[in-house]
Design a protein around this motif. Structure first.
Motif, PDB file in Angstrom:
ATOM      1  N   TYR A  58       0.830  -1.368  -0.041  1.00  0.00           N
ATOM      2  CA  TYR A  58       0.037  -0.073  -0.097  1.00  0.00           C
ATOM      3  C   TYR A  58       0.780   1.321   0.005  1.00  0.00           C
ATOM      4  CZ  TYR A  58       0.738   0.839   4.961  1.00  0.00           C
ATOM      5  OH  TYR A  58       1.265   0.890   6.126  1.00  0.00           O
ATOM      6  N   ILE A  59       0.371   2.277  -0.412  1.00  0.00           N
ATOM      7  CA  ILE A  59       0.882   3.619  -0.415  1.00  0.00           C
ATOM      8  C   ILE A  59      -0.133   4.620   0.713  1.00  0.00           C
ATOM      9  CG2 ILE A  59       2.090   3.702  -2.360  1.00  0.00           C
ATOM     10  CD1 ILE A  59      -0.035   5.284  -3.610  1.00  0.00           C
ATOM     11  N   SER A  60       0.397   5.415   1.170  1.00  0.00           N
ATOM     12  CA  SER A  60      -0.325   6.346   2.220  1.00  0.00           C
ATOM     13  C   SER A  60      -0.003   7.764   1.642  1.00  0.00           C
ATOM     14  CB  SER A  60      -0.122   6.122   3.637  1.00  0.00           C
ATOM     15  OG  SER A  60       1.378   6.381   3.835  1.00  0.00           O
ATOM     16  N   LEU A  61      -0.735   8.582   1.941  1.00  0.00           N
ATOM     17  CA  LEU A  61      -0.931  10.045   1.983  1.00  0.00           C
ATOM     18  C   LEU A  61      -1.347  10.772   3.261  1.00  0.00           C
ATOM     19  CD1 LEU A  61      -0.313  12.490   0.264  1.00  0.00           C
ATOM     20  CD2 LEU A  61      -2.483  12.726  -0.327  1.00  0.00           C
ATOM     21  N   LEU A  62      -0.351  11.539   3.924  1.00  0.00           N
ATOM     22  CA  LEU A  62      -0.742  12.249   4.920  1.00  0.00           C
ATOM     23  C   LEU A  62      -0.727  13.836   4.766  1.00  0.00           C
ATOM     24  CD1 LEU A  62       0.306  11.347   8.603  1.00  0.00           C
ATOM     25  CD2 LEU A  62       0.900  13.715   7.752  1.00  0.00           C
ATOM     26  N   ILE A  63      -1.820  14.318   5.351  1.00  0.00           N
ATOM     27  CA  ILE A  63      -1.956  15.806   5.279  1.00  0.00           C
ATOM     28  C   ILE A  63      -1.803  16.417   6.678  1.00  0.00           C
ATOM     29  CG2 ILE A  63      -3.310  17.750   4.204  1.00  0.00           C
ATOM     30  CD1 ILE A  63      -4.511  15.626   2.365  1.00  0.00           C
ATOM     31  N   ARG A  64      -1.012  17.352   6.842  1.00  0.00           N
ATOM     32  CA  ARG A  64      -0.946  18.059   8.119  1.00  0.00           C
ATOM     33  C   ARG A  64      -1.471  19.156   8.000  1.00  0.00           C
ATOM     34  NH1 ARG A  64       4.023  15.739   7.634  1.00  0.00           N
ATOM     35  NH2 ARG A  64       4.892  17.532   6.881  1.00  0.00           N
ATOM     36  N   ASP A  65      -1.977  19.807   9.155  1.00  0.00           N
ATOM     37  CA  ASP A  65      -2.464  21.185   9.193  1.00  0.00           C
ATOM     38  C   ASP A  65      -3.274  21.445   8.107  1.00  0.00           C
ATOM     39  OD1 ASP A  65      -0.886  24.611   8.960  1.00  0.00           O
ATOM     40  OD2 ASP A  65      -2.579  23.889  10.125  1.00  0.00           O
ATOM     41  N   SER A  66      -4.339  20.829   7.939  1.00  0.00           N
ATOM     42  CA  SER A  66      -5.330  20.846   6.772  1.00  0.00           C
ATOM     43  C   SER A  66      -5.813  22.349   6.739  1.00  0.00           C
ATOM     44  CB  SER A  66      -6.437  19.808   7.069  1.00  0.00           C
ATOM     45  OG  SER A  66      -6.121  18.614   7.097  1.00  0.00           O
ATOM     46  N   LYS A  67      -5.739  22.580   5.375  1.00  0.00           N
ATOM     47  CA  LYS A  67      -6.510  23.876   4.838  1.00  0.00           C
ATOM     48  C   LYS A  67      -7.946  23.631   4.280  1.00  0.00           C
ATOM     49  CE  LYS A  67      -2.722  25.734   5.787  1.00  0.00           C
ATOM     50  NZ  LYS A  67      -2.338  26.295   7.102  1.00  0.00           N
ATOM     51  N   LEU A  68      -8.688  24.550   4.228  1.00  0.00           N
ATOM     52  CA  LEU A  68     -10.234  24.467   3.430  1.00  0.00           C
ATOM     53  C   LEU A  68      -9.716  24.041   2.124  1.00  0.00           C
ATOM     54  CD1 LEU A  68     -12.056  27.485   4.732  1.00  0.00           C
ATOM     55  CD2 LEU A  68     -12.248  24.902   5.666  1.00  0.00           C
ATOM     56  N   SER A  69      -8.663  24.630   1.396  1.00  0.00           N
ATOM     57  CA  SER A  69      -8.205  24.259  -0.098  1.00  0.00           C
ATOM     58  C   SER A  69      -7.844  22.910  -0.295  1.00  0.00           C
ATOM     59  CB  SER A  69      -7.184  25.231  -0.438  1.00  0.00           C
ATOM     60  OG  SER A  69      -6.248  25.125   0.447  1.00  0.00           O
ATOM     61  N   ASP A  70      -7.619  22.286   0.830  1.00  0.00           N
ATOM     62  CA  ASP A  70      -7.111  20.707   0.403  1.00  0.00           C
ATOM     63  C   ASP A  70      -8.344  19.984   0.495  1.00  0.00           C
ATOM     64  OD1 ASP A  70      -4.559  20.894   3.357  1.00  0.00           O
ATOM     65  OD2 ASP A  70      -4.401  21.547   1.217  1.00  0.00           O
ATOM     66  N   SER A  71      -9.700  20.382   0.575  1.00  0.00           N
ATOM     67  CA  SER A  71     -10.831  19.643   0.069  1.00  0.00           C
ATOM     68  C   SER A  71     -10.756  19.116  -1.349  1.00  0.00           C
ATOM     69  CB  SER A  71     -12.110  20.436   0.401  1.00  0.00           C
ATOM     70  OG  SER A  71     -12.328  20.828   1.760  1.00  0.00           O
ATOM     71  N   ALA A  72     -10.708  18.051  -1.681  1.00  0.00           N
ATOM     72  CA  ALA A  72     -10.738  17.275  -3.073  1.00  0.00           C
ATOM     73  C   ALA A  72     -10.957  15.891  -2.873  1.00  0.00           C
ATOM     74  CB  ALA A  72      -9.328  17.622  -3.648  1.00  0.00           C
ATOM     75  N   THR A  73     -10.755  15.319  -3.957  1.00  0.00           N
ATOM     76  CA  THR A  73     -10.549  13.788  -4.124  1.00  0.00           C
ATOM     77  C   THR A  73      -9.176  13.557  -4.386  1.00  0.00           C
ATOM     78  OG1 THR A  73     -12.715  13.488  -4.832  1.00  0.00           O
ATOM     79  CG2 THR A  73     -11.413  11.771  -5.344  1.00  0.00           C
ATOM     80  N   TYR A  74      -8.460  12.638  -3.551  1.00  0.00           N
ATOM     81  CA  TYR A  74      -7.021  12.021  -4.012  1.00  0.00           C
ATOM     82  C   TYR A  74      -7.231  10.747  -4.450  1.00  0.00           C
ATOM     83  CZ  TYR A  74      -6.302  16.317  -1.264  1.00  0.00           C
ATOM     84  OH  TYR A  74      -6.069  17.639  -0.788  1.00  0.00           O
ATOM     85  N   LEU A  75      -6.590  10.648  -5.839  1.00  0.00           N
ATOM     86  CA  LEU A  75      -6.553   9.531  -6.575  1.00  0.00           C
ATOM     87  C   LEU A  75      -5.125   9.030  -6.155  1.00  0.00           C
ATOM     88  CD1 LEU A  75      -7.946  11.033  -9.684  1.00  0.00           C
ATOM     89  CD2 LEU A  75      -9.130   9.566  -8.066  1.00  0.00           C
ATOM     90  N   CYS A  76      -4.995   7.625  -6.209  1.00  0.00           N
ATOM     91  CA  CYS A  76      -3.557   7.105  -6.238  1.00  0.00           C
ATOM     92  C   CYS A  76      -3.438   6.418  -7.671  1.00  0.00           C
ATOM     93  CB  CYS A  76      -3.442   5.923  -5.333  1.00  0.00           C
ATOM     94  SG  CYS A  76      -4.524   4.541  -5.292  1.00  0.00           S
ATOM     95  N   ILE A  77      -2.316   6.452  -8.197  1.00  0.00           N
ATOM     96  CA  ILE A  77      -2.045   5.721  -9.478  1.00  0.00           C
ATOM     97  C   ILE A  77      -0.834   4.553  -9.320  1.00  0.00           C
ATOM     98  CG2 ILE A  77      -1.087   5.927 -11.873  1.00  0.00           C
ATOM     99  CD1 ILE A  77      -2.587   8.536 -12.083  1.00  0.00           C
ATOM    100  N   VAL A  78      -1.130   3.573  -9.769  1.00  0.00           N
ATOM    101  CA  VAL A  78       0.108   2.499  -9.527  1.00  0.00           C
ATOM    102  C   VAL A  78       0.493   2.263 -10.968  1.00  0.00           C
ATOM    103  CG1 VAL A  78       0.664   0.221  -8.911  1.00  0.00           C
ATOM    104  CG2 VAL A  78      -0.960   1.780  -7.429  1.00  0.00           C
TER     105      VAL A  78
END
Lengths: 110, 112
Positions: free
Chosen positions: A70-90
């Motif tokens: 698996y891969i992971s994504l961590l977002i610290r100190d979230s901003k309103l502008s981080d609202s989105a859909t996050y897609l992984c590509i393999v």
């Protein structure tokens, strides 16, 4: 089993909080991994590549766990502008096919 | 400016008609891809091409056709055989040596 799987969410995150989510893949021979961000009704845009040793870009940290696939994504100190859909590509073969996960929706709230 | 261009942005089609979506890139990329995205869903691969005059079916190729006569161009035809063509169509390209893919802005196709 799908080749690439993501928790669709949504992950509702208070502004300033940390959120993390994973993307699992089934092909152990997968070679390259990416996180893309997609805003509503727009095209996906590259957020960051994922390197074997893990990598960081500002508030975003990507990790690869080959043993558990698996891969992971961590977002610290979230901003309103981080609202989105996050897609992984393999990337599953030498250089042709590009396989997407279905995406994880993140909603950052005030 | 280099980039990948899809046209038109919005397209309306009557049932039973074929329609062709354009995708052009001036990035000198070898590989080009077509994806379909339905509301609330991920991207599903329709066709991809690694080189001129060659292309492969993706996961949902039925009812679609493509051509790759030029490196810069990878048009997608949605035929009348595609039973549910209303969707957001995304074209992407990437070079042989760099794995990152770049996307066009998409074409939103609606069957009326």
């Amino acid at each position: 089993r799908k080749e690439v799987e993501q928790d669709p969410g949504p992950f509702n995150v208070p502004e300033g909080a940390t959120v993390a989510f994973n993307c699992t893949y089934s092909n152990s021979a997968s070679q390259s991994f990416f996180w893309y961000r997609q805003d509503c009704r727009k095209e996906p845009k590259l957020l960051m590549s994922v390197y074997s040793s893990g990598n960081e870009d500002g508030r975003f940290t990507a990790q690869l766990n080959r043993a558990s696939q698996y891969i992971s994504l961590l977002i610290r100190d979230s901003k309103l502008s981080d609202s989105a859909t996050y897609l992984c590509i393999v990337k599953t073969d030498s250089w042709g096919k590009f396989q997407f996960g279905a995406g994880t929706q993140v909603v950052v709230t005030p | 400016d280099g980039g990948i261009t899809q046209s038109p942005k919005y397209l309306f089609r009557k049932e039973g008609q074929n329609v062709t979506l354009s995708c052009e890139q001036n990035l000198n990329h070898d590989a080009m891809y077509w994806y379909r995205q339905d509301p609330g869903q991920g991207l599903r691969l329709i066709y991809y091409s690694q080189i001129v005059n060659d292309f492969q079916k993706g996961d949902i190729a039925e009812g679609y056709s493509v051509s790759r006569e030029k490196k810069e161009s990878f048009p997608l035809t949605v035929t009348s055989a595609q039973k549910n063509p209303t969707a957001f169509y995304l074209c992407a390209s990437r070079p042989r040596t760099n794995a990152e893919a770049f996307f066009g802005q998409g074409t939103r196709l609606t069957v009326v």
